[in-house]
Motif scaffolding. Structure first.
Motif, PDB file in Angstrom:
ATOM      1  N   SER A 111       0.823  -1.258  -0.085  1.00 32.05           N
ATOM      2  CA  SER A 111       0.032  -0.025   0.012  1.00 32.05           C
ATOM      3  C   SER A 111       0.743   1.216   0.035  1.00 32.05           C
ATOM      4  O   SER A 111       0.522   2.353  -0.231  1.00 32.05           O
ATOM      5  CB  SER A 111      -0.999  -0.051   1.144  1.00 32.05           C
ATOM      6  N   GLY A 114       2.069   1.536  -4.246  1.00 34.14           N
ATOM      7  CA  GLY A 114       1.007   1.985  -5.247  1.00 34.14           C
ATOM      8  C   GLY A 114      -0.415   1.771  -4.627  1.00 34.14           C
ATOM      9  O   GLY A 114      -0.835   1.548  -3.674  1.00 34.14           O
ATOM     10  N   GLY A 115      -1.512   2.251  -5.718  1.00 28.22           N
ATOM     11  CA  GLY A 115      -2.738   2.381  -5.094  1.00 28.22           C
ATOM     12  C   GLY A 115      -3.563   1.206  -4.957  1.00 28.22           C
ATOM     13  O   GLY A 115      -4.607   1.137  -4.020  1.00 28.22           O
ATOM     14  N   GLU A 178      -1.964  -2.233  -9.511  1.00 27.42           N
ATOM     15  CA  GLU A 178      -0.803  -1.469  -9.413  1.00 27.42           C
ATOM     16  C   GLU A 178       0.645  -2.020  -8.836  1.00 27.42           C
ATOM     17  O   GLU A 178       1.702  -1.584  -9.007  1.00 27.42           O
ATOM     18  CB  GLU A 178      -0.812  -0.056  -8.942  1.00 27.42           C
TER      19      GLU A 178
END
Lengths: 244, 244, 244, 244, 244, 244
Positions: A111, A114-115, A178
């Motif tokens: 986390s 990336g999203g 992601e």
């Protein structure tokens, strides 16, 4: 900093002592110079964990192993299974030793990079999904991608395993992941996350590396789990008090 | 319809056989005329469950008890602890028998009666909070309200217990709970939910009654848990296949 | 236990009395031996419900029917439409009678059997989506799968209907639905959920069976909806008081 | 731009024609110079709406009023009740006319002004809570604050009403509400939101003003509700087609 | 009502004054008769915004422009970039002037027209995703659909742009988007949303029109952002006080 | 491992070089033996960050500082402000250097230690709330607790500051916070988190320590932010390509 990575079952019986030594060496190579890591398996418990049933079987041996590890002055115990079996119970029981689960550690570190994340793992995914829920990261979770190879055979044909991981990862990236988290410790110790990341075009998180790093971080910072979340079991406290 | 309510530990040792008989009688009085309910405790496991540690200890004895219950033709097994320990593992293992957890059952039935719920229970609340999360009902959840009396002493002074439950419930209602769930099976078998509901002005859900009703409902409807969620453990399936 | 299943519109005009008798017989066959179920339609209201507009038209006839059903001593009224039209209003108005909506009941029971659900139904899905939202189960909801056959013609070619339901269900399972809920009462009374479940490999929930079971459960447990959620309409209370 | 604000019930019978004229004048004073607004009540329906039951009673008269308003060339109909009764049904039925609900409009406009909102309204709050859920703004929602005065008596003692609104608002602000929404149209037409906002230190949203502005905005932008969300009822479409 | 639409960068250098004049004319044609709108770009800042980096570069010039706009008596400033860069900072700084972001405005207006939305925009989507999160509308959000044409070249071949927008929109509608939001102001000023909506079968929201309408609405209603959310920066307040 | 902690503004002008040296020494004492940490402030930017406006002002100086830090071979840059200003933009721009924000790092590490967190910080909380939202941890977030002392005066009377922090923390714990995060870097460098944790009975997370540990962890693991989330700005990429 003393860290013990505990495999919750008699893995040396199944795959030999060499595999444990190999894992220990890898962990040492990833750690800071002042960190002492060792790997230990347990005399009882499941040979590998591929169901919630086996996860549950892994907990009593972990509980049994806790006191001697604490007595030896181990600073942090890493539970060697991605779904973090027994971590909550061990945290209730531990008096001075930190207990880290690689699943929670990997999901939160993903986390930070990336999203959203997908998880490449072996069946069965219900325990992994529940970990995502209790870590409250379901809003970032794309899905699990399954590699249908038994855990103890992942190293039999590493190329085939890598291809299957690539395929599972690509499908998750196509659906919006992601980052990719490896959801199985035997995958983690293949040490292929950078090669896989290069193929997928997104970071691939190795839960063994990350659990080690999180354990180091928390020990150095002097941080322990909240006693508001993990209080000692009342009956044990009472016994301890009446024994005094 | 044959239902077995299993207490995951040697409760008869702690509180005597009479208490088990009393609970069995209550369950019978709540069931439809064609339902056969019995109560059974287990030779090993925790005396009561007041921590995640004890919850984990309760699972292996449940796993051991499963095959003979299935062999006897029991239609549904109710796990006698609100936090539903072992329910997922038992569902993986069961072949024809339904497994019901009173916690999940009570939270969803509460959701059918009002917009939000609070849970009156004994410490420690982390397992209960995690149940709310994995049932994905945290959006309806106000909080837990704790009654600080050991589980095995709840019946020692029923009036005091009832007062403590009232107080905990009132605080939750004041914070917006439109229903109250009793989060402890020993509270459930006090059979005070209607009296408490009258005091609080909102429905109070008895997880024992509700688990029984849900078990009946699912058996009559011929519904079993999803095999997509709870597949049989692969190694056991393989053994069973190679044994043929 | 007396239960009345009320179809909110003149269905007998559209499909004949035999269909109502058939449904009543099915409900009786599903119920416990001490339960008395009957089916009743209403003189006014929509012929079938395929829009929010028709859902709204169904409410005033339900409101009109309430007092006589209560006077007759009916214990529970089931509203015979999956989207639960009028359930909240009837709960405000009812004095001693339980009101159950099959949609909410089916969604929560599905949640007890698997991690996620899809809904196979007829157009239009907005009311169904809003039910999922107000039940707060959107986090478990995969999607609706639509069978594009008018409600009143679902039985014209049962095989074609079953094929369309299979196709819609398979698409939802492929997208991660671990259970399937039938989102239309005319589908429920086809009594094909087990056959469909065998094809899809996941449980298929029949909202008619489940609403019946939930009504039984709540009546036996003496549980009523929360007055904090569904208080009596103030002007009616005032009238009743000034009439005294 | 022609806008009609429709009060779903015979309000003129209850409070006289002057009140309707007063409201129409207020709306005119708030509108852009090229906007023509009128207020209209309906011959049947509830005198005021203080329950879900009365909300449901308000829908059939609204449905009946729709065709003539459309025939007259009204561009937008505002439903004169905060909980937006009938808006979805009217949107399915309308062919060229926009339908706006003041509740949804006010909640989204509040979201453009601050991070969270509370709603000051009259009992009973369940319909308002469900509106927040179906608008999917529960994550911004602090709570409702209730003013316990019947809707039709809010103007009897405006000072007392204002005091009660202030108190309810202050409690919500203390709990974190960064804006306050008035959740009752009779409160909206007191035209006290700026005075109240000055007292509370946060913006107070007037749903009548906001619904008017949203209706203007959408008419000017040529925007209509999605037909994917609000398709015409299939049976009506069929009738219309076979009538051609 | 005086409204100033500020393009946060020297767009006239990149595309010429004519484009600004064209945009101003369009805004005027969309506004109510008593609204005075003008378009202004800024001497410094990015030529166009296609990254979070450029978004950040756009803020200091906006901050610099604020005082003179306020001094001129502008009622509302619209920040001419969909991701609303600087809106929060400007709201902290503004004393009497309303600041509106077209992204937040468009997402909330889309929410008034359908259950879910997709966003057709140019790369890179992370800022847009974060806007959806901070507006707390992620539960309604299907995904972004990307048109891979640099912002400043969108008008070079309008037909090709329109085709790419159609394709991106259709993919989102197929995945459940009940409305489409244009996520780029240069797309908004193509003025093709109705034509695109006709192709896609769902409403397409133009953020420029909607930001204008929201600005009008709030100015007429006398509504300003909450000071609880956007308090003046303490050091500036202190300076202002000590300067007095 | 080379880490640079960058204070985004001319802090040495405001509080003197000694304070920077003190902070550098603290960071060194927390790091592993093979880690080289230095602290650097920037010639322009805000003196301290107490508003979103000042946060925005901090970004251009950070962007300007990036290339030389990368050229010097720094492995990881920590942005010295809890609300992580500029982290996303710097991640887009950085080619080989890791960028870490202490806010995101601290919130995820807190999530590894307990079920919920509160944040003790200085006004104004909107930026902090938005960080919680974009990190998607709002479901674990209790609230902010504010210490109303200007950032640059926190060390003037450390005892008073500690008392205010204790009070704010106790209020959050009473509302359910199972851990406390310090939401201000000047609080972090007071180095009082263990003393505060002992008072509050829950872990108190120091964002400076945690950011350092996370930077170490990611550098050792060879992990970089996802390029799917933070792609290089297209115009810069184009320039770089045409320059080749």
């Amino acid at each position: 900093v003393q860290i013990c990575y505990v495999i919750p079952g008699p893995m040396s019986d199944a795959v030999g002592d060499a595999e444990l030594a190999r894992r220990e060496e890898m962990l040492r190579s990833w750690a800071a110079p002042d960190v002492d890591v060792r790997v230990q398996d347990l005399p009882t418990g499941p040979a590998s964990i591929e169901s919630i049933y086996e996860e549950q079987l892994a907990v009593p041996p972990l509980v049994d192993a806790l006191p001697s590890l604490e007595a030896e002055g181990v600073d942090a115990l890493i539970v060697g299974c991605f779904d973090d079996p027994g971590v909550d119970a061990l945290r209730e029981l531990a008096q001075r030793m930190l207990v880290v689960g690689p699943g929670a550690a990997a999901l939160h570190v993903a986390s930070l990079l990336g999203g959203s994340f997908g998880i490449v793992t072996v069946p069965n995914p219900t325990a992994t999904r529940k970990l995502v829920l209790t870590e409250r990261l379901d809003v970032r979770f794309v899905d699990v991608g399954l590699v249908d190879i038994p855990v103890l055979r992942l190293r039999d044909d590493i190329e085939a395993t890598f291809e299957a991981m690539t395929e599972a990862g690509q499908a998750l990236v196509a659906r919006g992941a992601e980052t990719i988290v490896l959801g199985c410790m035997s995958m983690a110790f293949l040490d292929v996350e950078h090669e896989l990341g290069a193929r997928l075009g997104v970071p691939v998180i190795n839960p063994a590396k990350v659990a080690l790093g999180v354990a180091e971080l928390l020990v150095r910072a002097g941080q322990m789990p909240s006693r508001a979340t993990f209080p000692p079991p009342p009956k044990l406290t009472e016994q301890a008090e009446s024994a005094r």
